[in-house]
Design an enzyme around this catalytic site. Sequence first.
Site, short mmCIF file in Angstrom:
data_model
loop_
_atom_site.label_atom_id
_atom_site.label_comp_id
_atom_site.label_asym_id
_atom_site.label_seq_id
_atom_site.Cartn_x
_atom_site.Cartn_y
_atom_site.Cartn_z
CE LYS A 183 -3.45 -2.63 -0.21
NZ LYS A 183 -4.45 -3.14 0.70
CG ASN A 184 -0.39 4.84 -2.02
OD1 ASN A 184 -0.42 3.78 -2.65
ND2 ASN A 184 -0.75 5.99 -2.55
#
Length: 380
Positions: A183-184
């Site tokens: 994920k970011n």
Amino acid sequence: MSTVPFNVTTFAGEASDAVVKVLDSGWVTTGPQTAGFEQDFADHLGAAHVVAVASCTTALELCLRALDLPPGSPVLTPSLTFCGAINAILHAGHRPVLVDIDEDTLVPGPETVAAAAARVRPAAMVVQNQGGYPVDVPALAAAAGLDRTRVVEDAAHGPGAGRDGRHVGADSFAACFSFYATKNMPIGEGGAVATSDQDFADRIRAMRLHGMSKDSWRRYLPGGSWRYDVRTVGLKANMTDIQAAIGRAQLTVLPEWQRRRGELAARYDALLAGLPGLVLPQRGLDGVQHAWHLYQVRVPDRDAIIAELDAAGVSTSVHFIPANQMTAYREILGAEECGSVPVTDRVGEELLSLPLYPALSEDAQERVAAALAAALRARG
Ligand SMILES: *Cc1c(COP(=O)(O)O)cnc(C)c1O
């Protein structure tokens, strides 16, 4: 020939020192680093309260349980989502009601939400920021006929996304974030609930650790009492201080990573413009800050193109195989429910996620674009 991986996880330089400090401190589970991470992430979002948990999946389940709906309540959810989000509804004891997508945004829009709400009167709704596109929560709540306190946001793709200058989660009743490796805002594993509501935060805080009235860190502080009560049946879903220390280091670099994601997404737009049969992500929406968690395109003959890209050394992914096509949900929800999302079924066959992460080099990105261009030109 080297391959271009679909994802590479990057860690801030300070993350390893921060982990060693936690190990040396003698306190590794939920404690002062977790409290510090919650404050740092709340500041980052502009949210009133953040409760750190084990994953986004458990965050979703905790929020759905904390709503205290009658057992078996209908809960609206996109069918184009991650299986964990559907499982959370089922584990909380409720019934997923599948909502179709708007093909431009790849998320349910007000029309499809209203259509699903007309079919089954929902008790709550889970919305999702597909790929980093921030959904308009008040508009979707109105379309579902639900109060904002009955909307749980799956903000796994939310870090870096916002609307009208407000970050996803800043004004939410219940926004669930993921810190999974891809994920970011990667920690490796982890999640968080952001909420504007003090009581809801307190409930999630107790429910993430068995429903105990006090966590063990506070019980073992000088003057802390050994006594605690269990007021509600919770889960074992706490975050450790090791994860939290990594998260605090990662947050300092996240804005730079987000800037880089935006740059790479704009480069893909330019490199891929005008290819036959290709649909690029939607652009230029008013007030929308896209997080570019994913760069999702639509292609004809998707499965064969994935194999050709793979042979050319380019790894890709699909977000998502629609839930209505999965065996377990077909058994639980039935053929009629699973046949109620035709746009999801059609668009779901065409979706392709290209490599996009801060460590992606421009050379590697050009190889991805060249391989995709070759595959499309051979067909078009
Ligand atoms: C990754 C993801 C999740 C699950 O996150 P975990 O932290 O791994 O539980 C949920 N929803 C969506 C849309 C995701 O992409």
